[in-house]
Design a protein around this motif. Structure first.
Motif, PDB file in Angstrom:
ATOM      1  N   LEU A  63      37.230  31.685  89.637  1.00  0.00           N
ATOM      2  CA  LEU A  63      36.018  31.079  89.084  1.00  0.00           C
ATOM      3  C   LEU A  63      34.940  30.967  90.152  1.00  0.00           C
ATOM      4  O   LEU A  63      33.770  31.273  89.905  1.00  0.00           O
ATOM      5  CB  LEU A  63      36.334  29.703  88.497  1.00  0.00           C
ATOM      6  CG  LEU A  63      37.145  29.695  87.207  1.00  0.00           C
ATOM      7  CD1 LEU A  63      37.623  28.285  86.889  1.00  0.00           C
ATOM      8  CD2 LEU A  63      36.333  30.259  86.059  1.00  0.00           C
ATOM      9  N   LYS A  64      35.333  30.531  91.326  1.00  0.00           N
ATOM     10  CA  LYS A  64      34.386  30.407  92.437  1.00  0.00           C
ATOM     11  C   LYS A  64      33.801  31.770  92.786  1.00  0.00           C
ATOM     12  O   LYS A  64      32.595  31.928  92.957  1.00  0.00           O
ATOM     13  CB  LYS A  64      35.103  29.789  93.642  1.00  0.00           C
ATOM     14  CG  LYS A  64      34.337  29.837  94.932  1.00  0.00           C
ATOM     15  CD  LYS A  64      33.168  28.900  94.923  1.00  0.00           C
ATOM     16  CE  LYS A  64      32.519  28.885  96.302  1.00  0.00           C
ATOM     17  NZ  LYS A  64      31.263  28.200  96.310  1.00  0.00           N
ATOM     18  N   SER A  66      33.515  34.349  90.967  1.00  0.00           N
ATOM     19  CA  SER A  66      32.698  34.890  89.874  1.00  0.00           C
ATOM     20  C   SER A  66      31.392  34.137  89.698  1.00  0.00           C
ATOM     21  O   SER A  66      30.587  34.488  88.838  1.00  0.00           O
ATOM     22  CB  SER A  66      33.490  34.858  88.566  1.00  0.00           C
ATOM     23  OG  SER A  66      34.618  35.697  88.675  1.00  0.00           O
ATOM     24  N   TYR A  68      30.947  30.845  88.796  1.00  0.00           N
ATOM     25  CA  TYR A  68      30.897  29.804  87.769  1.00  0.00           C
ATOM     26  C   TYR A  68      30.438  28.483  88.378  1.00  0.00           C
ATOM     27  O   TYR A  68      30.690  28.194  89.545  1.00  0.00           O
ATOM     28  CB  TYR A  68      32.265  29.618  87.110  1.00  0.00           C
ATOM     29  CG  TYR A  68      32.575  30.678  86.089  1.00  0.00           C
ATOM     30  CD1 TYR A  68      32.252  30.485  84.755  1.00  0.00           C
ATOM     31  CD2 TYR A  68      33.172  31.871  86.458  1.00  0.00           C
ATOM     32  CE1 TYR A  68      32.523  31.459  83.808  1.00  0.00           C
ATOM     33  CE2 TYR A  68      33.443  32.859  85.527  1.00  0.00           C
ATOM     34  CZ  TYR A  68      33.116  32.639  84.209  1.00  0.00           C
ATOM     35  OH  TYR A  68      33.373  33.608  83.281  1.00  0.00           O
ATOM     36  N   ALA A  69      29.815  27.675  87.568  1.00  0.00           N
ATOM     37  CA  ALA A  69      29.335  26.363  88.001  1.00  0.00           C
ATOM     38  C   ALA A  69      30.511  25.416  88.216  1.00  0.00           C
ATOM     39  O   ALA A  69      31.592  25.601  87.647  1.00  0.00           O
ATOM     40  CB  ALA A  69      28.394  25.779  86.946  1.00  0.00           C
ATOM     41  N   GLU A  70      30.269  24.400  89.017  1.00  0.00           N
ATOM     42  CA  GLU A  70      31.290  23.390  89.288  1.00  0.00           C
ATOM     43  C   GLU A  70      31.772  22.740  87.993  1.00  0.00           C
ATOM     44  O   GLU A  70      32.967  22.490  87.819  1.00  0.00           O
ATOM     45  CB  GLU A  70      30.697  22.341  90.229  1.00  0.00           C
ATOM     46  CG  GLU A  70      31.644  21.291  90.691  1.00  0.00           C
ATOM     47  CD  GLU A  70      30.998  20.353  91.691  1.00  0.00           C
ATOM     48  OE1 GLU A  70      30.971  19.146  91.397  1.00  0.00           O
ATOM     49  OE2 GLU A  70      30.527  20.818  92.744  1.00  0.00           O
ATOM     50  N   ASP A  72      31.983  24.067  85.068  1.00  0.00           N
ATOM     51  CA  ASP A  72      32.891  24.996  84.391  1.00  0.00           C
ATOM     52  C   ASP A  72      34.269  24.979  85.048  1.00  0.00           C
ATOM     53  O   ASP A  72      35.288  25.019  84.364  1.00  0.00           O
ATOM     54  CB  ASP A  72      32.331  26.424  84.414  1.00  0.00           C
ATOM     55  CG  ASP A  72      31.052  26.560  83.614  1.00  0.00           C
ATOM     56  OD1 ASP A  72      30.898  25.830  82.617  1.00  0.00           O
ATOM     57  OD2 ASP A  72      30.206  27.395  83.993  1.00  0.00           O
ATOM     58  N   MET A  73      34.286  24.925  86.372  1.00  0.00           N
ATOM     59  CA  MET A  73      35.561  24.858  87.090  1.00  0.00           C
ATOM     60  C   MET A  73      36.331  23.608  86.689  1.00  0.00           C
ATOM     61  O   MET A  73      37.535  23.657  86.481  1.00  0.00           O
ATOM     62  CB  MET A  73      35.337  24.871  88.606  1.00  0.00           C
ATOM     63  CG  MET A  73      34.879  26.201  89.153  1.00  0.00           C
ATOM     64  SD  MET A  73      34.614  26.155  90.932  1.00  0.00           S
ATOM     65  CE  MET A  73      36.285  25.983  91.512  1.00  0.00           C
TER      66      MET A  73
END
Length: 91
Positions: A63-64, A66, A68-70, A72-73
């Motif tokens: 996720l990081k 790619s 993605y926002a925090e 979303d994580m």
């Protein structure tokens, strides 16, 4: 290609350190405690650590990587936590 791989590892090492330290608790280094903007991700990582779940590491790192926002994580890690919690309770 090798340089990109090493750059990717360099970009992920701080998150990996946070995950390995159990989420930035009081005994974690200051850099780990300041990695996320708020406490929610730390609590989630702490919950996962408390049930000894490590399988979410690749998910969080992907996720990081790619972008993605925090937030979303946090949603994904919460879903992972509840899935493992459900599996434990169902035993």
């Amino acid at each position: 290609m090798q340089k990109n791989f090493l750059d990717d590892l360099d970009n992920l090492v701080n998150l990996y350190d946070v995950l390995e330290s159990g989420g930035g608790g009081p005994t974690s280094p200051k850099a780990n405690r300041e990695y996320f903007k708020n406490d929610v991700p730390f609590r989630t990582v702490g919950y996962l650590e408390s049930v000894n779940v490590k399988l979410y590491y690749p998910i969080a790192l992907a996720l990081k990587m790619s972008g993605y926002a925090e937030s979303d994580m946090v949603q994904v890690m919460n879903k992972v936590f509840y899935r493992f919690l459900f599996a434990i309770v169902s035993l």
